[in-house]
Design an enzyme around this catalytic site. Structure first.
Site, PDB file in Angstrom:
ATOM      1  N   GLU A   1      -9.492  -9.935  -8.135  1.00  0.00           N
ATOM      2  CA  GLU A   1      -8.588  -8.904  -8.067  1.00  0.00           C
ATOM      3  C   GLU A   1      -7.430  -8.761  -9.048  1.00  0.00           C
ATOM      4  O   GLU A   1      -7.020  -7.939  -9.566  1.00  0.00           O
ATOM      5  CB  GLU A   1      -7.950  -9.054  -6.494  1.00  0.00           C
ATOM      6  CG  GLU A   1      -8.926  -8.801  -5.496  1.00  0.00           C
ATOM      7  CD  GLU A   1      -8.651  -8.825  -4.095  1.00  0.00           C
ATOM      8  OE1 GLU A   1      -9.268  -8.612  -3.172  1.00  0.00           O
ATOM      9  OE2 GLU A   1      -7.171  -9.352  -3.967  1.00  0.00           O
TER      10      GLU A   1
ATOM     11  N   LYS B   1       1.020  -1.262   0.172  1.00  0.00           N
ATOM     12  CA  LYS B   1       0.084   0.010   0.117  1.00  0.00           C
ATOM     13  C   LYS B   1       0.877   1.282   0.082  1.00  0.00           C
ATOM     14  O   LYS B   1       2.120   1.069   0.123  1.00  0.00           O
ATOM     15  CB  LYS B   1      -0.986  -0.131   1.113  1.00  0.00           C
ATOM     16  CG  LYS B   1      -1.982  -1.105   1.028  1.00  0.00           C
ATOM     17  CD  LYS B   1      -2.732  -1.229   2.445  1.00  0.00           C
ATOM     18  CE  LYS B   1      -3.635  -2.310   2.509  1.00  0.00           C
ATOM     19  NZ  LYS B   1      -4.745  -2.081   3.753  1.00  0.00           N
TER      20      LYS B   1
ATOM     21  N   ASN C   1      -1.732  -0.285   7.435  1.00  0.00           N
ATOM     22  CA  ASN C   1      -1.241  -1.568   7.727  1.00  0.00           C
ATOM     23  C   ASN C   1      -0.401  -2.232   6.668  1.00  0.00           C
ATOM     24  O   ASN C   1      -0.443  -3.413   6.391  1.00  0.00           O
ATOM     25  CB  ASN C   1      -2.313  -2.435   8.199  1.00  0.00           C
ATOM     26  CG  ASN C   1      -3.335  -2.959   7.188  1.00  0.00           C
ATOM     27  OD1 ASN C   1      -3.330  -2.338   6.073  1.00  0.00           O
ATOM     28  ND2 ASN C   1      -4.517  -3.572   7.613  1.00  0.00           N
TER      29      ASN C   1
ATOM     30  N   TYR D   1     -12.372  -2.322  -3.601  1.00  0.00           N
ATOM     31  CA  TYR D   1     -12.945  -2.700  -2.119  1.00  0.00           C
ATOM     32  C   TYR D   1     -14.518  -2.735  -1.969  1.00  0.00           C
ATOM     33  O   TYR D   1     -14.940  -2.203  -0.866  1.00  0.00           O
ATOM     34  CB  TYR D   1     -12.494  -1.597  -1.037  1.00  0.00           C
ATOM     35  CG  TYR D   1     -10.899  -2.009  -0.722  1.00  0.00           C
ATOM     36  CD1 TYR D   1     -10.685  -3.031  -0.023  1.00  0.00           C
ATOM     37  CD2 TYR D   1      -9.898  -0.631  -0.527  1.00  0.00           C
ATOM     38  CE1 TYR D   1      -9.265  -3.329   0.665  1.00  0.00           C
ATOM     39  CE2 TYR D   1      -8.534  -0.865  -0.479  1.00  0.00           C
ATOM     40  CZ  TYR D   1      -8.412  -2.192   0.179  1.00  0.00           C
ATOM     41  OH  TYR D   1      -7.039  -2.437   0.726  1.00  0.00           O
TER      42      TYR D   1
ATOM     43  N   HIS E   1      -1.615  -5.328   1.242  1.00  0.00           N
ATOM     44  CA  HIS E   1      -2.986  -6.173   0.998  1.00  0.00           C
ATOM     45  C   HIS E   1      -2.726  -7.609   0.339  1.00  0.00           C
ATOM     46  O   HIS E   1      -1.792  -7.666  -0.123  1.00  0.00           O
ATOM     47  CB  HIS E   1      -3.799  -5.306  -0.139  1.00  0.00           C
ATOM     48  CG  HIS E   1      -4.717  -6.023  -0.742  1.00  0.00           C
ATOM     49  ND1 HIS E   1      -6.226  -6.072   0.049  1.00  0.00           N
ATOM     50  CD2 HIS E   1      -4.746  -6.765  -1.769  1.00  0.00           C
ATOM     51  CE1 HIS E   1      -6.804  -6.805  -0.869  1.00  0.00           C
ATOM     52  NE2 HIS E   1      -6.160  -7.493  -1.851  1.00  0.00           N
TER      53      HIS E   1
HETATM   54  P1  IDP Z   1      -7.683  -7.112   5.045  1.00  0.00           P
HETATM   55  O1  IDP Z   1      -6.908  -6.051   4.381  1.00  0.00           O
HETATM   56  O2  IDP Z   1      -6.825  -7.677   6.325  1.00  0.00           O
HETATM   57  O3  IDP Z   1      -8.344  -8.047   4.226  1.00  0.00           O
HETATM   58  P2  IDP Z   1     -10.276  -5.848   5.369  1.00  0.00           P
HETATM   59  O4  IDP Z   1     -11.315  -6.283   6.233  1.00  0.00           O
HETATM   60  O5  IDP Z   1     -10.508  -6.222   3.957  1.00  0.00           O
HETATM   61  O6  IDP Z   1      -8.961  -6.292   5.807  1.00  0.00           O
HETATM   62  O7  IDP Z   1     -10.027  -4.339   5.189  1.00  0.00           O
HETATM   63  C1  IDP Z   1      -9.255  -3.657   4.299  1.00  0.00           C
HETATM   64  C2  IDP Z   1      -8.539  -2.636   4.843  1.00  0.00           C
HETATM   65  O8  IDP Z   1      -9.445  -1.567   5.273  1.00  0.00           O
HETATM   66  C3  IDP Z   1      -7.715  -3.149   5.935  1.00  0.00           C
HETATM   67  O9  IDP Z   1      -6.467  -3.736   5.501  1.00  0.00           O
HETATM   68  C4  IDP Z   1      -7.423  -1.729   6.592  1.00  0.00           C
HETATM   69  O10 IDP Z   1      -6.264  -1.197   6.415  1.00  0.00           O
HETATM   70  C5  IDP Z   1      -8.618  -1.050   6.558  1.00  0.00           C
HETATM   71  N1  IDP Z   1      -9.741  -1.318   7.604  1.00  0.00           N
HETATM   72  C6  IDP Z   1     -10.309  -2.420   7.874  1.00  0.00           C
HETATM   73  N2  IDP Z   1     -11.090  -2.514   9.025  1.00  0.00           N
HETATM   74  C7  IDP Z   1     -10.901  -1.215   9.536  1.00  0.00           C
HETATM   75  C8  IDP Z   1     -11.339  -0.386  10.659  1.00  0.00           C
HETATM   76  O11 IDP Z   1     -11.999  -0.989  11.427  1.00  0.00           O
HETATM   77  N3  IDP Z   1     -10.807   0.750  10.752  1.00  0.00           N
HETATM   78  C9  IDP Z   1     -10.052   1.395   9.931  1.00  0.00           C
HETATM   79  N4  IDP Z   1      -9.517   1.055   8.818  1.00  0.00           N
HETATM   80  C10 IDP Z   1      -9.872  -0.575   8.613  1.00  0.00           C
HETATM   81 MG    MG Z   2      -9.538  -7.681   2.597  1.00  0.00          MG
END
Ligand code: IDP
Ligand code: MG
Length: 155
Positions: free
Chosen positions: A132, A15, A118, A55, A121
């Site tokens: 994707e 990212k 984080n 997303y 992805h």
């Molecule tokens: P993932 O990346 O581990 O698959 P997802 O649930 O698909 O997680 O969410 C996509 C991205 O959205 C996450 O990597 C994170 O950066 C962000 N995200 C997910 N949940 C939250 C939240 O509760 N607050 C802020 N950002 C979030």
């Molecule tokens: Mg995800």
């Protein structure tokens, strides 16, 4: 591409925060050293429109707008990695969505603190990986090649 389990593919992206923090090489190295095969890679500053598609499943979440804005705020590095169980193993190598729950040794567990920054992805299932990869890469951008050391990675 055959449907052998060894040719499973996943979409992994560094990212914009990972690019800014100079973690691209480290993340690539982890997948390479594990034994996975890189079959596609590009740097791209994605549009909000493109990220809304990527997303789409999260469009009802309160963090969706911020996520799309952040993900489009700078270049990211999009990749396709291939190998046995690469979707599941890729997720394990990334760590949990929330860095707080990510074990040291995982990418998020080593390099991140905040859920919204984080670093990386990874596709969460073989089905979403297929979607994707299609969204991010043209067929012609994904390489099919034989790797010379495969017999040292697989029995
Ligand atoms: P993932 O990346 O581990 O698959 P997802 O649930 O698909 O997680 O969410 C996509 C991205 O959205 C996450 O990597 C994170 O950066 C962000 N995200 C997910 N949940 C939250 C939240 O509760 N607050 C802020 N950002 C979030
Ligand atoms: Mg995800």
């Amino acid at each position: 591409m055959s449907d052998s389990p060894k040719t499973e593919r996943t979409f992994i992206a560094v990212k914009p925060d990972g690019v800014q923090r100079g973690l691209v090489g480290d993340i690539i190295a982890r997948f390479e050293k594990r034994g996975y095969k890189l079959v596609a890679l590009k740097m791209e500053q994605a549009t909000e429109e493109h990220l809304k598609k990527h997303y789409a499943d999260l469009s009802a979440k309160p963090f969706f707008a911020g996520l799309v804005k952040f993900m489009s705020s700078g270049p990211l590095v999009a990749m396709v990695w291939e190998g046995l169980d690469v979707v599941k193993q890729g997720r394990a190598m990334l760590g949990e969505t929330n860095p707080l729950n990510s074990k040291p040794g995982s990418i998020r567990g080593d390099y991140s603190i905040d859920m919204g920054r984080n670093i990386c992805h990874g596709s969460d299932s073989v089905e979403s990986a297929k979607k994707e990869i299609q969204l991010w890469f043209k067929d012609s951008e994904v390489s099919n090649y034989q790797r010379a050391n495969d017999c040292w990675v697989y029995e």
